[in-house]
Design a protein around this motif. Structure first.
Motif, PDB file in Angstrom:
ATOM      1  N   PHE A   1      16.644 -29.038   0.759  1.00 28.61           N
ATOM      2  CA  PHE A   1      15.706 -28.010   1.190  1.00 28.61           C
ATOM      3  C   PHE A   1      14.262 -28.396   0.889  1.00 28.61           C
ATOM      4  O   PHE A   1      13.973 -29.062  -0.115  1.00 28.61           O
ATOM      5  CB  PHE A   1      16.016 -26.684   0.498  1.00 28.61           C
ATOM      6  CG  PHE A   1      17.219 -25.971   1.048  1.00 28.61           C
ATOM      7  CD1 PHE A   1      18.480 -26.235   0.547  1.00 28.61           C
ATOM      8  CD2 PHE A   1      17.086 -25.049   2.069  1.00 28.61           C
ATOM      9  CE1 PHE A   1      19.599 -25.580   1.054  1.00 28.61           C
ATOM     10  CE2 PHE A   1      18.196 -24.387   2.582  1.00 28.61           C
ATOM     11  CZ  PHE A   1      19.455 -24.656   2.071  1.00 28.61           C
ATOM     12  N   GLY A   2      13.358 -27.938   1.746  1.00 26.84           N
ATOM     13  CA  GLY A   2      11.946 -28.008   1.443  1.00 26.84           C
ATOM     14  C   GLY A   2      11.589 -26.964   0.394  1.00 26.84           C
ATOM     15  O   GLY A   2      12.429 -26.163  -0.009  1.00 26.84           O
TER      16      GLY A   2
ATOM     17  N   TYR B   1      20.867 -33.112  11.043  1.00 31.31           N
ATOM     18  CA  TYR B   1      20.974 -31.658  11.247  1.00 31.31           C
ATOM     19  C   TYR B   1      19.860 -30.998  10.456  1.00 31.31           C
ATOM     20  O   TYR B   1      19.673 -31.304   9.269  1.00 31.31           O
ATOM     21  CB  TYR B   1      22.348 -31.169  10.785  1.00 31.31           C
ATOM     22  CG  TYR B   1      22.544 -29.676  10.847  1.00 31.31           C
ATOM     23  CD1 TYR B   1      22.813 -28.945   9.688  1.00 31.31           C
ATOM     24  CD2 TYR B   1      22.472 -28.982  12.055  1.00 31.31           C
ATOM     25  CE1 TYR B   1      23.003 -27.580   9.727  1.00 31.31           C
ATOM     26  CE2 TYR B   1      22.656 -27.607  12.100  1.00 31.31           C
ATOM     27  CZ  TYR B   1      22.926 -26.914  10.932  1.00 31.31           C
ATOM     28  OH  TYR B   1      23.108 -25.561  10.973  1.00 31.31           O
TER      29      TYR B   1
ATOM     30  N   GLY C   1      29.124 -34.927   2.237  1.00 34.79           N
ATOM     31  CA  GLY C   1      29.701 -33.666   1.807  1.00 34.79           C
ATOM     32  C   GLY C   1      28.819 -32.491   2.165  1.00 34.79           C
ATOM     33  O   GLY C   1      28.867 -31.450   1.528  1.00 34.79           O
ATOM     34  N   ASN C   2      28.005 -32.647   3.186  1.00 35.26           N
ATOM     35  CA  ASN C   2      27.134 -31.555   3.636  1.00 35.26           C
ATOM     36  C   ASN C   2      26.106 -31.160   2.591  1.00 35.26           C
ATOM     37  O   ASN C   2      25.800 -29.991   2.419  1.00 35.26           O
ATOM     38  CB  ASN C   2      27.948 -30.322   4.018  1.00 35.26           C
ATOM     39  CG  ASN C   2      28.695 -30.523   5.312  1.00 35.26           C
ATOM     40  OD1 ASN C   2      28.594 -31.565   5.929  1.00 35.26           O
ATOM     41  ND2 ASN C   2      29.433 -29.532   5.710  1.00 35.26           N
ATOM     42  N   GLN C   3      25.577 -32.113   1.870  1.00 32.17           N
ATOM     43  CA  GLN C   3      24.542 -31.783   0.894  1.00 32.17           C
ATOM     44  C   GLN C   3      23.252 -31.476   1.639  1.00 32.17           C
ATOM     45  O   GLN C   3      22.671 -32.343   2.281  1.00 32.17           O
ATOM     46  CB  GLN C   3      24.330 -32.938  -0.086  1.00 32.17           C
ATOM     47  CG  GLN C   3      23.381 -32.548  -1.203  1.00 32.17           C
ATOM     48  CD  GLN C   3      23.213 -33.626  -2.265  1.00 32.17           C
ATOM     49  OE1 GLN C   3      22.116 -33.900  -2.673  1.00 32.17           O
ATOM     50  NE2 GLN C   3      24.285 -34.249  -2.714  1.00 32.17           N
ATOM     51  N   PHE C   4      22.826 -30.226   1.550  1.00 31.19           N
ATOM     52  CA  PHE C   4      21.601 -29.768   2.196  1.00 31.19           C
ATOM     53  C   PHE C   4      20.414 -30.029   1.274  1.00 31.19           C
ATOM     54  O   PHE C   4      20.417 -29.604   0.120  1.00 31.19           O
ATOM     55  CB  PHE C   4      21.674 -28.261   2.469  1.00 31.19           C
ATOM     56  CG  PHE C   4      22.567 -27.876   3.627  1.00 31.19           C
ATOM     57  CD1 PHE C   4      23.874 -28.307   3.691  1.00 31.19           C
ATOM     58  CD2 PHE C   4      22.084 -27.052   4.635  1.00 31.19           C
ATOM     59  CE1 PHE C   4      24.696 -27.941   4.749  1.00 31.19           C
ATOM     60  CE2 PHE C   4      22.902 -26.673   5.695  1.00 31.19           C
ATOM     61  CZ  PHE C   4      24.208 -27.107   5.752  1.00 31.19           C
TER      62      PHE C   4
ATOM     63  N   TYR D   1      15.922 -21.608   7.285  1.00 31.38           N
ATOM     64  CA  TYR D   1      16.411 -20.390   6.657  1.00 31.38           C
ATOM     65  C   TYR D   1      15.244 -19.472   6.336  1.00 31.38           C
ATOM     66  O   TYR D   1      14.166 -19.924   5.948  1.00 31.38           O
ATOM     67  CB  TYR D   1      17.185 -20.707   5.365  1.00 31.38           C
ATOM     68  CG  TYR D   1      18.587 -21.214   5.636  1.00 31.38           C
ATOM     69  CD1 TYR D   1      18.815 -22.531   5.993  1.00 31.38           C
ATOM     70  CD2 TYR D   1      19.674 -20.363   5.542  1.00 31.38           C
ATOM     71  CE1 TYR D   1      20.090 -22.998   6.257  1.00 31.38           C
ATOM     72  CE2 TYR D   1      20.966 -20.814   5.804  1.00 31.38           C
ATOM     73  CZ  TYR D   1      21.153 -22.135   6.160  1.00 31.38           C
ATOM     74  OH  TYR D   1      22.424 -22.581   6.427  1.00 31.38           O
TER      75      TYR D   1
ATOM     76  N   PHE E   1      12.464 -21.694   4.658  1.00 26.78           N
ATOM     77  CA  PHE E   1      12.849 -22.997   4.129  1.00 26.78           C
ATOM     78  C   PHE E   1      13.403 -23.858   5.251  1.00 26.78           C
ATOM     79  O   PHE E   1      14.251 -23.412   6.026  1.00 26.78           O
ATOM     80  CB  PHE E   1      13.934 -22.857   3.057  1.00 26.78           C
ATOM     81  CG  PHE E   1      13.491 -22.153   1.817  1.00 26.78           C
ATOM     82  CD1 PHE E   1      13.768 -20.812   1.623  1.00 26.78           C
ATOM     83  CD2 PHE E   1      12.800 -22.841   0.830  1.00 26.78           C
ATOM     84  CE1 PHE E   1      13.358 -20.152   0.467  1.00 26.78           C
ATOM     85  CE2 PHE E   1      12.395 -22.196  -0.330  1.00 26.78           C
ATOM     86  CZ  PHE E   1      12.664 -20.853  -0.504  1.00 26.78           C
TER      87      PHE E   1
ATOM     88  N   ARG F   1      19.932 -30.168  16.096  1.00 29.69           N
ATOM     89  CA  ARG F   1      20.610 -31.417  15.769  1.00 29.69           C
ATOM     90  C   ARG F   1      19.804 -32.576  16.331  1.00 29.69           C
ATOM     91  O   ARG F   1      18.973 -32.398  17.223  1.00 29.69           O
ATOM     92  CB  ARG F   1      22.041 -31.399  16.307  1.00 29.69           C
ATOM     93  CG  ARG F   1      22.858 -30.295  15.657  1.00 29.69           C
ATOM     94  CD  ARG F   1      24.324 -30.324  16.019  1.00 29.69           C
ATOM     95  NE  ARG F   1      24.999 -29.165  15.428  1.00 29.69           N
ATOM     96  CZ  ARG F   1      25.526 -29.144  14.214  1.00 29.69           C
ATOM     97  NH1 ARG F   1      25.472 -30.231  13.458  1.00 29.69           N
ATOM     98  NH2 ARG F   1      26.113 -28.058  13.740  1.00 29.69           N
TER      99      ARG F   1
ATOM    100  N   LEU G   1      20.195 -18.155   7.920  1.00 29.51           N
ATOM    101  CA  LEU G   1      19.886 -19.098   8.979  1.00 29.51           C
ATOM    102  C   LEU G   1      19.230 -18.375  10.151  1.00 29.51           C
ATOM    103  O   LEU G   1      19.717 -17.343  10.607  1.00 29.51           O
ATOM    104  CB  LEU G   1      21.165 -19.782   9.456  1.00 29.51           C
ATOM    105  CG  LEU G   1      21.015 -20.789  10.587  1.00 29.51           C
ATOM    106  CD1 LEU G   1      20.332 -22.050  10.068  1.00 29.51           C
ATOM    107  CD2 LEU G   1      22.370 -21.143  11.190  1.00 29.51           C
TER     108      LEU G   1
ATOM    109  N   ASN H   1      28.182 -37.391   6.240  1.00 29.29           N
ATOM    110  CA  ASN H   1      29.042 -38.109   5.306  1.00 29.29           C
ATOM    111  C   ASN H   1      28.580 -37.995   3.855  1.00 29.29           C
ATOM    112  O   ASN H   1      28.819 -38.877   3.051  1.00 29.29           O
ATOM    113  CB  ASN H   1      29.144 -39.601   5.670  1.00 29.29           C
ATOM    114  CG  ASN H   1      29.738 -39.796   7.047  1.00 29.29           C
ATOM    115  OD1 ASN H   1      30.678 -39.110   7.423  1.00 29.29           O
ATOM    116  ND2 ASN H   1      29.174 -40.706   7.799  1.00 29.29           N
TER     117      ASN H   1
ATOM    118  N   ILE I   1      20.013 -32.557   6.576  1.00 28.25           N
ATOM    119  CA  ILE I   1      21.362 -32.889   6.119  1.00 28.25           C
ATOM    120  C   ILE I   1      21.759 -34.262   6.616  1.00 28.25           C
ATOM    121  O   ILE I   1      21.634 -34.571   7.803  1.00 28.25           O
ATOM    122  CB  ILE I   1      22.385 -31.843   6.612  1.00 28.25           C
ATOM    123  CG1 ILE I   1      22.155 -30.508   5.922  1.00 28.25           C
ATOM    124  CG2 ILE I   1      23.810 -32.309   6.332  1.00 28.25           C
ATOM    125  CD1 ILE I   1      21.126 -29.633   6.550  1.00 28.25           C
TER     126      ILE I   1
END
Lengths: 116, 113
Positions: B103-104, B32, B98-101, B36, B89, B51, B46, B96, B93
């Motif tokens: 970022f650039g 994903y 925990g949705n840790q994003f 932003y 930005f 995806r 966003l 599995n 992601i």
């Protein structure tokens, strides 16, 4: 509320002081994140909550940083014995989804911490 | 963990021209990729996402392309306007986690009237 609220917006602390930053996520949002954004940089992950459970705190830079979300809504990021390198904008974000169902992050406007 | 690199760090274009921002990621499991926009002193918001099962997505003047093989994705803004001036930005992601994003480092876009 209509969006993610953070307070205070600005905080100046003397080196060695403790600070507490508050995040009020969008009502009903399951996931809550804290990010640290240094000047001119992208947000860096600190910690993640799913409801009241802190599932990931791998980004917390030291044991001086502590976060909680006791009732699964409001969260507080606490920094003890602040250092100059802690100066940054602390962003809170929430999402209606959890786990593998990646959803849009809604950010607050951030708390700008300056440590003198 | 994931490593996201973003280029260029600054970009200036004339109003009406196109702007392209590129990101690469390291973890082939990432699936994903949101973009932003952050105006000065404001919160990141966003603007578009894609995806991994899609190669391109458009929303009016904004488009995102994804090359899974090369592990890079790009933001394209056409007919730029002064209000497009902001820091952009990208993020990647991994499922599995925990949705840790991840970022650039951001691209500061200036649209010159």
């Amino acid at each position: 509320g209509a969006g993610v609220s953070q307070s205070p917006r600005y905080k100046v602390a003397k080196r060695g002081q403790d600070v507490a930053l508050r995040c009020d996520p969008i009502s009903g949002h399951v996931s809550l994140f804290w990010y640290q954004q240094a000047l001119g940089q992208g947000p860096e992950f600190l910690t993640y909550f799913q409801n009241e459970a802190q599932l990931d705190k791998s980004g917390l830079p030291s044991d001086r940083f502590f976060a909680e979300r006791p009732e699964g809504s409001v969260s507080t990021l606490k920094i003890q014995r602040t250092q100059q390198e802690d100066s940054a904008v602390y962003l809170c974000a929430s999402s209606s989804q959890a786990g593998v169902n990646t959803g849009e992050l809604f950010f607050g406007e951030g708390s700008r911490l300056t440590v003198l | 963990g994931e490593n996201v690199e973003q280029h260029p760090s600054t970009l200036s274009v004339q109003e009406g021209d196109s702007a392209v921002i590129k990101c690469t990621y390291s973890d082939s499991a990432s699936n994903y990729f949101p973009w932003y926009k952050q105006e000065l002193g404001k919160r990141p918001q966003l603007i578009i996402d894609i995806r991994s099962n899609v190669g391109e997505k458009k929303d009016q003047r904004i488009a995102v392309t994804l090359n899974k093989t090369a592990k890079h994705f790009s933001l394209h803004i056409t007919e730029t306007q002064p209000e497009d001036s902001a820091v952009y930005f990208c993020a990647a992601i991994r499922p599995n986690t925990g949705n840790q994003f991840y970022f650039g480092t951001g691209t500061s876009l200036t649209v010159i009237p």
